[in-house]
Design a protein around this motif. Structure first.
Motif, PDB file in Angstrom:
ATOM      1  N   UNK A   1       0.860  -1.180   0.000  1.00  0.00           N
ATOM      2  CA  UNK A   1       0.000   0.000   0.000  1.00  0.00           C
ATOM      3  C   UNK A   1       0.897   1.231   0.000  1.00  0.00           C
ATOM      4  N   UNK A   2       0.621   2.149  -0.913  1.00  0.00           N
ATOM      5  CA  UNK A   2       1.446   3.357  -1.001  1.00  0.00           C
ATOM      6  C   UNK A   2       0.715   4.604  -0.509  1.00  0.00           C
ATOM      7  N   UNK A   3      -0.413   4.446   0.154  1.00  0.00           N
ATOM      8  CA  UNK A   3      -1.192   5.572   0.631  1.00  0.00           C
ATOM      9  C   UNK A   3      -2.452   5.812  -0.177  1.00  0.00           C
ATOM     10  N   UNK A   4      -2.456   5.357  -1.429  1.00  0.00           N
ATOM     11  CA  UNK A   4      -3.646   5.493  -2.271  1.00  0.00           C
ATOM     12  C   UNK A   4      -3.986   4.206  -3.012  1.00  0.00           C
ATOM     13  N   UNK A   5      -2.995   3.377  -3.281  1.00  0.00           N
ATOM     14  CA  UNK A   5      -3.211   2.140  -4.040  1.00  0.00           C
ATOM     15  C   UNK A   5      -2.916   0.943  -3.155  1.00  0.00           C
ATOM     16  N   UNK A   6      -3.827  -0.049  -3.182  1.00  0.00           N
ATOM     17  CA  UNK A   6      -3.744  -1.261  -2.371  1.00  0.00           C
ATOM     18  C   UNK A   6      -3.672  -2.455  -3.308  1.00  0.00           C
ATOM     19  N   UNK A   7      -2.661  -3.317  -3.143  1.00  0.00           N
ATOM     20  CA  UNK A   7      -2.560  -4.552  -3.915  1.00  0.00           C
ATOM     21  C   UNK A   7      -2.364  -5.711  -2.962  1.00  0.00           C
ATOM     22  N   UNK A   8      -3.138  -6.751  -3.154  1.00  0.00           N
ATOM     23  CA  UNK A   8      -2.996  -7.986  -2.391  1.00  0.00           C
ATOM     24  C   UNK A   8      -2.474  -9.058  -3.339  1.00  0.00           C
ATOM     25  N   UNK A   9      -1.568  -9.882  -2.859  1.00  0.00           N
ATOM     26  CA  UNK A   9      -0.947 -10.879  -3.740  1.00  0.00           C
ATOM     27  C   UNK A   9      -0.275 -11.956  -2.908  1.00  0.00           C
ATOM     28  N   UNK A  10       0.059 -13.056  -3.559  1.00  0.00           N
ATOM     29  CA  UNK A  10       0.857 -14.114  -2.946  1.00  0.00           C
ATOM     30  C   UNK A  10       2.199 -14.189  -3.659  1.00  0.00           C
ATOM     31  N   UNK A  11       3.191 -14.668  -2.943  1.00  0.00           N
ATOM     32  CA  UNK A  11       4.483 -14.957  -3.548  1.00  0.00           C
ATOM     33  C   UNK A  11       4.747 -16.454  -3.345  1.00  0.00           C
ATOM     34  N   UNK A  12       5.792 -17.004  -3.954  1.00  0.00           N
ATOM     35  CA  UNK A  12       6.023 -18.447  -3.826  1.00  0.00           C
ATOM     36  C   UNK A  12       6.131 -18.934  -2.379  1.00  0.00           C
ATOM     37  N   UNK A  13       6.721 -18.142  -1.495  1.00  0.00           N
ATOM     38  CA  UNK A  13       6.863 -18.577  -0.097  1.00  0.00           C
ATOM     39  C   UNK A  13       5.506 -18.693   0.595  1.00  0.00           C
ATOM     40  N   UNK A  14       4.620 -17.723   0.397  1.00  0.00           N
ATOM     41  CA  UNK A  14       3.287 -17.809   1.010  1.00  0.00           C
ATOM     42  C   UNK A  14       2.456 -18.901   0.357  1.00  0.00           C
ATOM     43  N   UNK A  15       2.615 -19.095  -0.928  1.00  0.00           N
ATOM     44  CA  UNK A  15       1.909 -20.195  -1.590  1.00  0.00           C
ATOM     45  C   UNK A  15       2.348 -21.527  -0.995  1.00  0.00           C
ATOM     46  N   UNK A  16       3.640 -21.699  -0.744  1.00  0.00           N
ATOM     47  CA  UNK A  16       4.136 -22.944  -0.137  1.00  0.00           C
ATOM     48  C   UNK A  16       3.483 -23.163   1.228  1.00  0.00           C
ATOM     49  N   UNK A  17       3.372 -22.107   2.032  1.00  0.00           N
ATOM     50  CA  UNK A  17       2.703 -22.227   3.335  1.00  0.00           C
ATOM     51  C   UNK A  17       1.250 -22.655   3.165  1.00  0.00           C
ATOM     52  N   UNK A  18       0.571 -22.041   2.217  1.00  0.00           N
ATOM     53  CA  UNK A  18      -0.847 -22.347   2.007  1.00  0.00           C
ATOM     54  C   UNK A  18      -1.042 -23.767   1.483  1.00  0.00           C
ATOM     55  N   UNK A  19      -0.139 -24.236   0.634  1.00  0.00           N
ATOM     56  CA  UNK A  19      -0.249 -25.606   0.130  1.00  0.00           C
ATOM     57  C   UNK A  19       0.050 -26.612   1.238  1.00  0.00           C
ATOM     58  N   UNK A  20       0.955 -26.271   2.155  1.00  0.00           N
ATOM     59  CA  UNK A  20       1.207 -27.141   3.313  1.00  0.00           C
ATOM     60  C   UNK A  20      -0.051 -27.248   4.169  1.00  0.00           C
ATOM     61  N   UNK A  21      -0.771 -26.146   4.308  1.00  0.00           N
ATOM     62  CA  UNK A  21      -2.032 -26.166   5.051  1.00  0.00           C
ATOM     63  C   UNK A  21      -3.053 -27.059   4.350  1.00  0.00           C
ATOM     64  N   UNK A  22      -3.160 -26.933   3.035  1.00  0.00           N
ATOM     65  CA  UNK A  22      -4.093 -27.768   2.259  1.00  0.00           C
ATOM     66  C   UNK A  22      -3.799 -29.241   2.517  1.00  0.00           C
ATOM     67  N   UNK A  23      -2.535 -29.607   2.445  1.00  0.00           N
ATOM     68  CA  UNK A  23      -2.156 -31.007   2.659  1.00  0.00           C
ATOM     69  C   UNK A  23      -2.412 -31.441   4.100  1.00  0.00           C
ATOM     70  N   UNK A  24      -2.046 -30.601   5.063  1.00  0.00           N
ATOM     71  CA  UNK A  24      -2.215 -30.954   6.477  1.00  0.00           C
ATOM     72  C   UNK A  24      -3.682 -31.152   6.847  1.00  0.00           C
ATOM     73  N   UNK A  25      -4.565 -30.401   6.191  1.00  0.00           N
ATOM     74  CA  UNK A  25      -5.996 -30.504   6.468  1.00  0.00           C
ATOM     75  C   UNK A  25      -6.663 -31.611   5.657  1.00  0.00           C
ATOM     76  N   UNK A  26      -5.921 -32.245   4.763  1.00  0.00           N
ATOM     77  CA  UNK A  26      -6.480 -33.306   3.943  1.00  0.00           C
ATOM     78  C   UNK A  26      -7.486 -32.800   2.916  1.00  0.00           C
TER      79      UNK A  26
END
Length: 70
Positions: free
Chosen positions: A18-43
Motif C-alpha cells: 500500500x502506497x497511501x492510495x493504491x492497495x494490492x494484495x498478492x501471494x508470492x512463492x513462499x506464502x503459496x508454499x505455506x498455504x499448500x502445506x495447510x491444504x495437505x495438512x488438512x487433507x
C-alpha cells in the motif's frame, strides 16, 4: 518491486502493499508454499486461484502450487 511498504497478516497469511492510495494484495512463492502445506495438512482435495495475471512467464506461482501439493 515497487518499493512500497509490504504487510503480512500473521493469522490469515495474506500480504499486501500500500502506497497511501493504491492497495494490492498478492501471494508470492513462499506464502503459496505455506498455504499448500495447510491444504495437505488438512487433507483438503486441492487448491484454486482466482486469477493468475501476476504470474511470470515461467509460471513461478503456478509451479509453487503444483510443487506444494505433491
Amino acid at each position: 518491486t515497487l518499493g512500497w511498504p509490504r504487510f503480512v497478516d500473521s493469522t490469515a497469511r495474506a500480504q499486501w502493499i500500500y502506497n497511501g492510495t493504491t492497495f494490492w494484495s498478492f501471494d508470492d512463492p513462499a506464502l503459496i508454499a505455506e498455504k499448500m502445506a495447510y491444504v495437505k495438512a488438512q487433507g483438503l482435495g486441492g487448491a484454486f486461484f482466482w486469477e493468475f495475471s501476476g504470474d511470470d512467464s515461467s509460471g513461478t506461482l503456478t509451479r509453487a502450487i503444483e510443487q506444494g501439493l505433491r
